[in-house]
Write an enzyme that holds these catalytic residues in place. Structure first.
Site, PDB file in Angstrom:
ATOM      1  N   ASP A  66       0.834  -1.200   0.000  1.00 46.76           N
ATOM      2  CA  ASP A  66       0.000   0.000   0.000  1.00 46.76           C
ATOM      3  C   ASP A  66       0.870   1.253   0.000  1.00 46.76           C
ATOM      4  O   ASP A  66       1.680   1.455   0.903  1.00 46.76           O
ATOM      5  CB  ASP A  66      -0.890  -0.040   1.242  1.00 46.76           C
ATOM      6  CG  ASP A  66      -1.884   1.092   1.246  1.00 46.76           C
ATOM      7  OD1 ASP A  66      -2.521   1.295   0.193  1.00 46.76           O
ATOM      8  OD2 ASP A  66      -1.995   1.787   2.255  1.00 46.76           O
ATOM      9  N   THR A  99      -3.420   5.101  -3.798  1.00 41.95           N
ATOM     10  CA  THR A  99      -2.383   5.886  -3.110  1.00 41.95           C
ATOM     11  C   THR A  99      -1.012   5.721  -3.769  1.00 41.95           C
ATOM     12  O   THR A  99      -0.161   6.590  -3.612  1.00 41.95           O
ATOM     13  CB  THR A  99      -2.293   5.485  -1.636  1.00 41.95           C
ATOM     14  OG1 THR A  99      -2.208   4.072  -1.571  1.00 41.95           O
ATOM     15  CG2 THR A  99      -3.490   5.964  -0.872  1.00 41.95           C
ATOM     16  N   THR A 100      -0.811   4.603  -4.476  1.00 40.52           N
ATOM     17  CA  THR A 100       0.450   4.449  -5.205  1.00 40.52           C
ATOM     18  C   THR A 100       0.347   5.218  -6.521  1.00 40.52           C
ATOM     19  O   THR A 100       1.252   5.973  -6.885  1.00 40.52           O
ATOM     20  CB  THR A 100       0.734   2.965  -5.504  1.00 40.52           C
ATOM     21  OG1 THR A 100       0.453   2.206  -4.339  1.00 40.52           O
ATOM     22  CG2 THR A 100       2.174   2.741  -5.907  1.00 40.52           C
ATOM     23  N   ASP A 403      -8.612  -0.858   1.971  1.00 44.74           N
ATOM     24  CA  ASP A 403      -8.628  -0.345   0.599  1.00 44.74           C
ATOM     25  C   ASP A 403      -9.882  -0.800  -0.133  1.00 44.74           C
ATOM     26  O   ASP A 403     -10.507  -0.028  -0.854  1.00 44.74           O
ATOM     27  CB  ASP A 403      -7.378  -0.805  -0.168  1.00 44.74           C
ATOM     28  CG  ASP A 403      -6.190   0.101   0.108  1.00 44.74           C
ATOM     29  OD1 ASP A 403      -6.185   0.714   1.191  1.00 44.74           O
ATOM     30  OD2 ASP A 403      -5.283   0.198  -0.743  1.00 44.74           O
TER      31      ASP A 403
HETATM   32  P1  ADP Z   1      -2.890   1.903  -5.701  1.00 44.26           P
HETATM   33  O1  ADP Z   1      -2.234   1.989  -4.360  1.00 44.26           O
HETATM   34  O2  ADP Z   1      -2.659   3.145  -6.505  1.00 44.26           O
HETATM   35  O3  ADP Z   1      -4.297   1.483  -5.653  1.00 44.26           O
HETATM   36  P2  ADP Z   1      -2.344  -0.669  -6.761  1.00 44.26           P
HETATM   37  O4  ADP Z   1      -1.085  -1.410  -6.492  1.00 44.26           O
HETATM   38  O5  ADP Z   1      -3.590  -1.095  -6.068  1.00 44.26           O
HETATM   39  O6  ADP Z   1      -2.053   0.833  -6.500  1.00 44.26           O
HETATM   40  O7  ADP Z   1      -2.570  -0.715  -8.333  1.00 44.26           O
HETATM   41  C1  ADP Z   1      -3.651  -0.092  -8.935  1.00 44.26           C
HETATM   42  C2  ADP Z   1      -3.564  -0.216 -10.433  1.00 44.26           C
HETATM   43  O8  ADP Z   1      -3.561  -1.573 -10.820  1.00 44.26           O
HETATM   44  C3  ADP Z   1      -4.743   0.450 -11.107  1.00 44.26           C
HETATM   45  O9  ADP Z   1      -4.299   1.238 -12.182  1.00 44.26           O
HETATM   46  C4  ADP Z   1      -5.569  -0.734 -11.592  1.00 44.26           C
HETATM   47  O10 ADP Z   1      -6.289  -0.416 -12.755  1.00 44.26           O
HETATM   48  C5  ADP Z   1      -4.511  -1.762 -11.863  1.00 44.26           C
HETATM   49  N1  ADP Z   1      -5.026  -3.129 -11.819  1.00 44.26           N
HETATM   50  C6  ADP Z   1      -5.628  -3.748 -10.788  1.00 44.26           C
HETATM   51  N2  ADP Z   1      -5.973  -5.005 -11.114  1.00 44.26           N
HETATM   52  C7  ADP Z   1      -5.574  -5.192 -12.394  1.00 44.26           C
HETATM   53  C8  ADP Z   1      -5.635  -6.287 -13.321  1.00 44.26           C
HETATM   54  N3  ADP Z   1      -6.177  -7.447 -12.978  1.00 44.26           N
HETATM   55  N4  ADP Z   1      -5.107  -6.104 -14.548  1.00 44.26           N
HETATM   56  C9  ADP Z   1      -4.549  -4.934 -14.869  1.00 44.26           C
HETATM   57  N5  ADP Z   1      -4.460  -3.892 -14.065  1.00 44.26           N
HETATM   58  C10 ADP Z   1      -4.965  -3.989 -12.849  1.00 44.26           C
HETATM   59 MG    MG Z   2      -5.164  -0.216  -4.935  1.00 41.98          MG
END
Ligand code: ADP
Ligand code: MG
Length: 542
Positions: A66, A99-100, A403
Site C-alpha cells: 500500500d 495511493t500508489t 482499501d
Molecule cells: P494503488 O495503491 O494506486 O491502488 P495498486 O497497487 O492497487 O495501486 O494498483 C492499482 C492499479 O492496478 C490500477 O491502475 C488498476 O487499474 C490496476 N489493476 C488492478 N488489477 C488489475 C488487473 N487485474 N489487470 C490490470 N491492471 C490492474
Molecule cells: Mg489499490
C-alpha cells in the site's frame, strides 16, 4: 573611471544572474527529491507490483503493497519529497485507494515539467497548462465511465476485487471482496433525493486477530469485543441478555493523591473490609435489581475497573462482565447496541439497559473474545474479524480490506466505474494528444507533456508485470487513438497483466471506481503545480 564603472556594472549583472539561477536550482532540486520518492514506490504499482518490507527502528517489520503505508513509514527529509508523502495521505483520506498511482502520476508530471522548464517555458505557464490538461482528462474519464446501480452487487464486487488484486493477500479476494461489499451495504445510507449513498467508515469496525488463516475472516452483524469475560465461575454464554455499559468502576474508591492509612488494630481493619464489602455489594445489588446480566465496563486509567470481590459477587448473580472497553470504542459500542453509557450508579436502571439476543464468549486456542449479536435497536454498524497466521499477515489483510472498503465506498459516493489496467489514463492521454495538435502556444507542449506523463500508469503496470513497456504502451496508444479518431467513445483497452497483452478491461472485469482515478489525477496535478510555483526554501531560526 569608465573601466571601473564597467566593472561595477558587470558585478551587478552577475549578482542579478545569480539571483535568477537560484529559483531554477531550487525548483530542480525540489523536482528531483520528489521524483526520488515516486521512483521508490513505482515498483509496487498494480497486481504484479512488488511488496516492500519496512523495518522500524524498534525492529518491527511490516510487509505491505500500500503506497500510503510505505510512504508514511519512510524517513523523508527533503521538504518537497514530504509533499508527495502528504499527497499520498490526501488520496488515502479522499478516496482510500489509488495511493500508489497518485504518487507515480505526480512523479511523471514532475519529470515532464523538468523538460518543459528546460525548453524555457515559465513555471506559471506550465502550471496553467497542466490545469487545462487536467480538466480535459477528467472530462474524458467521466465520459468513459459507466454508471452503476448500488443494488448491483456484482459491480460493487468487481470494484472491491480490483482493489484487492494488487495486494499481498490477493489470493483471498474471493473471501475479502464479498465481506467488503456486504459491510459497506449494511452501513450505507442513501442520500435522500440525491445520487449515491453516504458511508461512514467508522461504522465498520475491523478487529485484527492472529490465529486461523485469512480465509477465516468473518463479518459479524453485531459487536465483537476482543477481550475475555472477567468472570471466574460466571456465565460465558447468555441468551436474551440485558446489557448495560457503565463508565464507573466496581472497586474500592481511591483518593486523588497517594497516601497511606496505617491501621493499627484488628477491629479497625475489620471495619475497613466491611465498608469495602458493603460498598461493592451496594453496587452489585443495584445491578441485580435493574435486571442486568451482561455488564460492559469502560477502561479506567485511575484504578482497577473490577475488584476481586466484585467479580465474586457478579459471578454469584450470574452476570457476565467484560472490562476494559476502550474509550474510543464507546461510540461504536453504543451505536451497535443502541444504548447510552451509564455514568453513575443512580442511573443504573432497567430502562437504561438494552436487549441483545445472544452474548457469547468464544474460546479459541489463541485467546478468547466476546461476540454480541441481535441487538434490539441496533444502528447501522458491522464488525469484521480479520484473521491470519501471523501479526504481519493480519495487519496487511486489514490494510487491504481497508482499501477494498474504501473502493466500495467510492462507488457508493459516486456510482460510476471505469475500466482499470491503465485504460482511463491511456484514453485521457490519447484525447490530450489530439487536443494538443490544435492548442496554441505553450499549451501545445503542456498538453502533450501531460499526456506523456499519464502513460506512466500503463507503462509501469506493464513493466511490473515483466512485459515490454514501450511495446505495450504503443499498442495501447494505437488502440485508444483509433477510438478517438473514429469519433467513438473512449475505449476500455488496458494492460492485461495475466495474459501479457493489451485487451478490453471490461471483458476481464477489471473495474475501478471513477472517484479513485479522478481524485488521483486532481490531487497529483495540484501537488505538482504547487511544487512548480516554489522558487525558494526559507529556513526559520528555530
Ligand atoms: P494503488 O495503491 O494506486 O491502488 P495498486 O497497487 O492497487 O495501486 O494498483 C492499482 C492499479 O492496478 C490500477 O491502475 C488498476 O487499474 C490496476 N489493476 C488492478 N488489477 C488489475 C488487473 N487485474 N489487470 C490490470 N491492471 C490492474
Ligand atoms: Mg489499490
Amino acid at each position: 573611471m569608465a573601466p571601473k564603472a564597467g566593472g561595477d556594472a558587470a558585478k551587478v549583472n552577475s549578482a542579478v544572474y545569480k539571483d535568477k539561477s537560484k529559483p531554477t536550482d531550487i525548483r530542480l532540486s525540489n523536482i528531483n527529491a520528489a521524483k526520488a520518492v515516486s521512483d521508490a514506490i513505482r515498483t509496487s504499482l498494480g497486481p504484479r507490483g512488488m511488496d516492500k518490507m519496512i523495518q522500524a527502528a524498534n525492529g518491527e517489520v511490516t510487509i505491505t503493497n500500500d503506497g500510503a503505508t510505505i510512504l508514511k513509514q519512510m524517513n523523508v527529509i527533503h521538504p518537497a519529497a514530504k509533499m508527495l508523502v502528504e499527497l499520498s495521505r490526501a488520496q488515502d483520506i479522499e478516496a482510500g485507494d489509488g495511493t500508489t498511482s497518485v504518487v507515480v502520476i505526480a512523479g511523471a508530471l514532475l519529470d515532464v515539467s523538468e523538460k518543459l522548464l528546460q525548453k524555457g517555458i515559465h513555471p506559471t505557464v506550465i502550471s496553467d497548462g497542466f490545469q487545462k490538461a487536467l480538466q480535459l482528462a477528467l472530462q474524458v474519464i467521466e465520459n468513459m465511465s459507466t454508471p452503476v446501480d448500488l443494488n448491483n452487487e456484482e459491480a460493487l464486487l468487481q470494484a472491491a476485487a480490483t482493489s484487492l488484486n494488487s495486494k499481498v493477500v490477493s489470493q483471498h479476494s474471493t473471501i475479502l471482496a464479498p465481506i467488503a461489499v456486504q459491510a459497506i451495504r449494511s452501513v450505507m445510507e442513501p442520500i435522500p433525493g440525491g445520487i449515491g449513498a453516504r458511508v461512514d467508515l467508522r461504522d465498520v469496525k475491523v478487529i485484527e486477530r492472529v490465529g486461523g488463516t485469512v480465509e477465516d475472516t468473518e463479518l459479524v452483524q453485531g459487536l465483537v469485543i476482543p477481550n475475555r469475560a472477567s468472570n471466574v465461575n460466571g456465565p460465558h454464554r447468555i441468551e436474551k441478555a440485558k446489557v448495560g455499559l457503565i463508565q464507573f468502576c466496581i472497586s474500592p474508591p481511591k483518593t486523588d493523591m497517594d497516601h497511606n492509612v496505617i491501621v493499627s488494630d484488628y477491629a479497625a481493619m475489620d471495619r475497613v473490609l466491611k465498608e469495602e464489602r458493603q460498598y461493592i455489594l451496594n453496587i452489585v445489588k443495584q445491578i441485580k435489581k435493574a435486571g442486568c446480566n451482561v455488564l460492559l465496563i469502560q477502561k479506567s486509567i485511575l484504578r482497577d475497573a473490577l475488584s476481586d470481590l466484585a467479580i465474586h459477587f457478579l459471578d454469584k448473580i450470574k452476570c457476565m462482565v467484560i472490562k476494559d472497553i476502550e474509550r474510543e470504542d464507546i461510540e461504536f459500542v453504543c451505536k451497535t447496541l443502541g444504548c447510552r453509557p451509564i455514568a453513575s450508579l443512580d442511573h443504573f436502571t432497567a430502562e437504561n439497559l438494552v436487549n441483545v439476543e445472544m452474548v457469547e464468549e468464544i474460546n479459541e486456542p489463541t485467546g478468547k473474545y466476546v461476540k454480541m449479536t441481535g441487538a434490539a435497536n441496533s444502528g447501522r454498524t458491522v464488525s469484521v474479524l480479520v484473521r491470519g497466521t501471523s501479526q504481519a499477515v493480519v495487519a496487511e489483510a486489514a490494510r487491504s480490506l481497508h482499501d477494498a472498503l474504501c473502493a466500495v465506498r467510492c462507488v457508493a459516493r459516486r456510482p460510476a466505474l471505469l475500466p482499470g489496467g491503465g485504460a482511463p489514463e491511456a484514453a485521457a492521454a490519447a484525447a490530450l494528444t489530439q487536443a494538443a495538435i490544435t492548442a496554441p502556444g505553450a499549451d501545445h507542449y503542456c498538453l502533450r507533456a501531460y499526456a506523456d506523463a499519464l502513460e506512466v500508469i500503463p507503462s509501469t503496470l506493464a513493466e511490473n508485470a515483466g512485459l515490454n513497456p514501450i511495446e505495450t504502451v504503443t499498442e495501447l496508444h494505437v488502440a485508444h487513438v483509433v477510438d478517438v479518431d473514429l469519433g467513438g467513445a473512449p475505449g476500455s483497452a488496458g494492460v492485461n497483466v495475466r495474459r501479457g497483452r493489451v485487451t478490453d478491461m471490461r471483458d476481464e472485469h477489471v473495474l475501478q471506481p471513477l472517484h479513485v482515478t479522478a481524485s488521483a489525477l486532481a490531487l497529483a496535478t495540484e501537488t505538482v503545480r504547487a511544487i512548480l510555483k516554489i522558487d525558494d526554501i526559507v529556513n526559520t531560526l528555530n
